[in-house]
Design a protein around this motif. Structure first.
Motif, short mmCIF file in Angstrom:
data_model
loop_
_atom_site.label_atom_id
_atom_site.label_comp_id
_atom_site.label_asym_id
_atom_site.label_seq_id
_atom_site.Cartn_x
_atom_site.Cartn_y
_atom_site.Cartn_z
N SER A 54 31.60 38.81 -11.73
CA SER A 54 31.02 39.35 -12.88
C SER A 54 31.48 38.66 -14.07
N LYS A 56 31.61 35.53 -16.27
CA LYS A 56 30.50 34.33 -16.69
C LYS A 56 31.10 32.75 -16.54
N ASN A 57 32.34 32.93 -16.82
CA ASN A 57 33.06 31.58 -16.60
C ASN A 57 32.36 30.61 -17.54
N SER A 58 32.11 30.93 -18.76
CA SER A 58 31.73 29.87 -19.74
C SER A 58 32.62 29.10 -20.24
N LYS A 236 26.48 27.37 -16.93
CA LYS A 236 27.46 28.12 -17.76
C LYS A 236 26.96 29.65 -17.73
N GLY A 237 27.66 30.56 -17.14
CA GLY A 237 27.44 32.16 -17.20
C GLY A 237 26.35 32.64 -16.23
N ARG A 238 25.78 31.48 -15.18
CA ARG A 238 24.92 31.88 -14.26
C ARG A 238 25.32 31.55 -12.83
N GLU A 239 25.60 30.19 -12.56
CA GLU A 239 25.79 29.99 -11.25
C GLU A 239 26.56 28.52 -11.16
N SER A 266 27.35 33.14 -7.88
CA SER A 266 26.76 33.69 -8.82
C SER A 266 27.49 34.29 -9.88
N LEU A 267 27.13 34.28 -11.19
CA LEU A 267 28.08 34.45 -12.28
C LEU A 267 27.50 35.73 -13.10
N GLY A 268 28.11 36.61 -13.89
CA GLY A 268 27.82 37.37 -14.83
C GLY A 268 26.87 38.73 -13.97
#
Length: 572
Positions: A54, A56-58, A236-239, A266-268
């Protein structure tokens, strides 16, 4: 360390239900895996592991700004450090073991000098050798103001660390307290005794960074890997896509199995979607896990009723306590009788129910939680029973000069589902029975830390939490009760603003002990000693329950981070 709260599904699920983040309270973790084939570390290579997260690991993956203890599982795939946690379930998972180094460090007699020797044959993902200079540089760059965010201990512990600004400025950019007499030796000179240094050396700040490849702030997007995987792609924020580091070898790394050939993150994603996909395990999701999303109460109840799904649930606890923090500088909490009154008035059953029930929270009467096994000592100095003792609380208030009760504000973080509105409301209702009126003071996550962790603006009473950066009483008790840790400008975690020179001296004495078991006994005794002063009201610990895909094997919760380690997981 402030551990992230549960990510809401019904308004609750998390890294900290996790994460940071959870040691298994009974000293064991449950393994998961839907395949009928037994797991074999000698024959686990292959396949693609899917990670559904969940967050986003920005911020990316710069080792200077990360926490390996509570900052997630991904960094351990990319970075090796001088030491690391032992990759086994149960209590043995709290042990620190060598990683890049040949041992966990050789201390001087008073634990102010720590010496490490690197293993032979270590290489970065680009094939260049890893040297002690790379480790030194990795530590030094973590001091740069532009790379803030990692653990603060090095600035406090290393000689000259308080004033050092990293290697990017002009003039002398070398931190002399880190010496590299040869390519395989690194020596750290501390300004005080620190028996826990081998645990700190497991943080990503101790990951080697080749100076020639350092791109400053941009390093977070494509760091040079020293672990079993390297970044093939990152949005960033996606994958995030990871592939094998061809220069990594199990012969020098006994703690990372690195079973999958690829790891696709997979992020976010929404927590509800994550748990639905893990539950269904259709197609590629059968090879999926999550590193930050736990089960909420309704989903956990449904999963527990399904034998097939229940086999794929991993459970445990992270050493984190949720508690009420008193500001002793503000009335009426400068009076210990008033603090004791609130301790007696607490209804821990109501709080556990507000968290989602006994599968998600466990009541606690000690500041050091039960899940921090080695540093825990049972005590209950103000026995409130399961639902509170309002009559005893009223008696104490009358003795303190408040026969008609008191009215006090309670600050809480509206964005933290574990210390947010449900828990605050449960406290408000319980305290009302004892003549204590809580005026709820909700603060957004953006405002909470700035207000609460600055002594000038700190409220009289706060609902908050604290978790250990590593499984020891030191990082658990020191930031909260060491008077020298009070920070007036912000970032203060000693919310009691408690400063007893005798306690400070006890902390220094324990820090000289390099025998882990002996030190933890002393931390436990100090916790019990401080508990008698009612400086806090311990409330509860959280429990973690997390699903894995049906083809995932060897997923167990370690007792260090309170989550499973991707580096030991395999898939079909």
């Amino acid at each position: 360390m402030l551990r992230p709260a549960r990510i809401a599904l019904f308004t609750a699920a998390s890294v900290a239900l996790t994460g940071s983040l959870a040691a298994c309270g009974a000293g064991s973790g449950s393994s998961a895996g839907g395949s009928s084939d037994a797991f074999s570390a000698a024959n686990c290579q292959g396949g693609t592991l899917r990670v559904l997260d969940s967050a986003k690991n920005s911020k990316g993956f710069d080792p200077a700004v990360l926490y390996t203890s509570g900052g997630g599982a991904i960094p351990r795939l990319l970075f090796r450090t001088l030491t690391t946690r032992q990759s086994v379930p149960g209590v043995d998972g709290t042990k620190v073991v060598p990683d890049l180094a040949t041992d966990t460090g050789k201390p001087s007699e008073n634990a102010t000098v720590w010496t490490y020797h690197l293993k032979a044959g270590l290489k970065f993902a680009d094939g260049t050798p890893i040297t002690s200079a790379d480790v030194k540089y990795g530590v030094e760059r973590s001091f740069s103001p532009q790379l803030a965010g990692g653990p603060p201990y090095l600035r406090d512990w290393l000689v000259g660390g308080a004033d050092y600004q990293g290697p990017y400025g002009s003039g002398n950019t070398d931190l002399a307290s880190i010496a590299t007499p040869d390519a395989s030796t690194i020596v750290f000179h501390l300004r005080k005794s620190e028996g826990d240094f081998p645990y700190l050396a497991a943080e990503t700040q101790f990951a080697p960074v080749p100076k020639a490849k350092d791109t400053g702030k941009e390093y977070n997007a494509d760091p040079v890997s020293s672990g079993p995987y390297t970044i093939a792609g990152f949005t960033k924020g996606r994958e995030l896509d990871l592939v094998r580091n061809p220069y990594w070898s199990r012969s020098t790394d006994q703690q990372r199995l690195a079973c999958p050939d690829r790891i696709d993150v997979s992020l976010g994603l929404s927590p509800a979607v994550i748990n639905q996909r893990l539950s269904s395990s259709v197609g590629q999701d059968a090879n999926a896990i999550t590193t930050d999303t736990s089960l909420d109460a309704p989903t956990l109840a449904r999963v527990s009723a399904d034998p097939a799904l229940k086999k794929r649930v991993v459970t445990g606890k992270f050493p984190q306590i949720y508690y009420l923090a008193f500001n002793l500088k503000k009335a009426p909490f400068d009076n210990q009788l008033v603090r004791e009154a609130l301790s007696y008035a607490v209804d821990r059953t109501a709080l556990v129910n507000a968290e989602g029930g006994t599968q998600l929270a466990v009541p606690s009467t000690t500041f050091t939680p039960e899940s921090l096994t080695a540093a825990h000592q049972d005590y209950d100095d103000f026995p409130a029973g399961a639902t509170g003792n309002p009559e005893k609380a009223k008696q104490l208030l009358a003795q303190a000069g408040h026969p008609n009760g008191i009215t006090v504000p309670l600050a809480y973080d509206t964005d933290d589902t574990s210390t947010g509105a449900p828990a605050a409301t449960a406290l408000q209702q319980a305290f009302a029975k004892a003549g204590i009126t809580l005026q709820l003071q909700p603060l957004s996550d953006a405002d909470f830390s700035g207000t609460v962790n600055t002594p000038a603006t700190q409220p009289a009473l706060t609902l908050t939490s604290w978790g250990a950066d590593w499984p020891s009483g030191g990082p658990f008790l020191t930031p909260i009760f060491d008077g020298r840790q009070i920070v007036t400008g912000g970032g203060n975690f000693n919310l009691a603003q408690y400063n007893d020179p005798a306690v400070n001296a006890q902390i220094d004495k324990i820090n000289q002990i390099t025998d882990y078991a002996a030190a933890q006994k002393q931390w436990a005794a100090l916790d019990a000693q401080l508990g008698k002063l009612a400086l806090t009201v311990p409330l509860y610990e959280e429990a973690t329950s997390v699903l894995t895909g049906s083809h995932v094997k060897n997923a167990y919760l370690d007792q260090w981070r309170g989550w499973y380690d991707i580096a030991t997981v395999s898939v079909k």
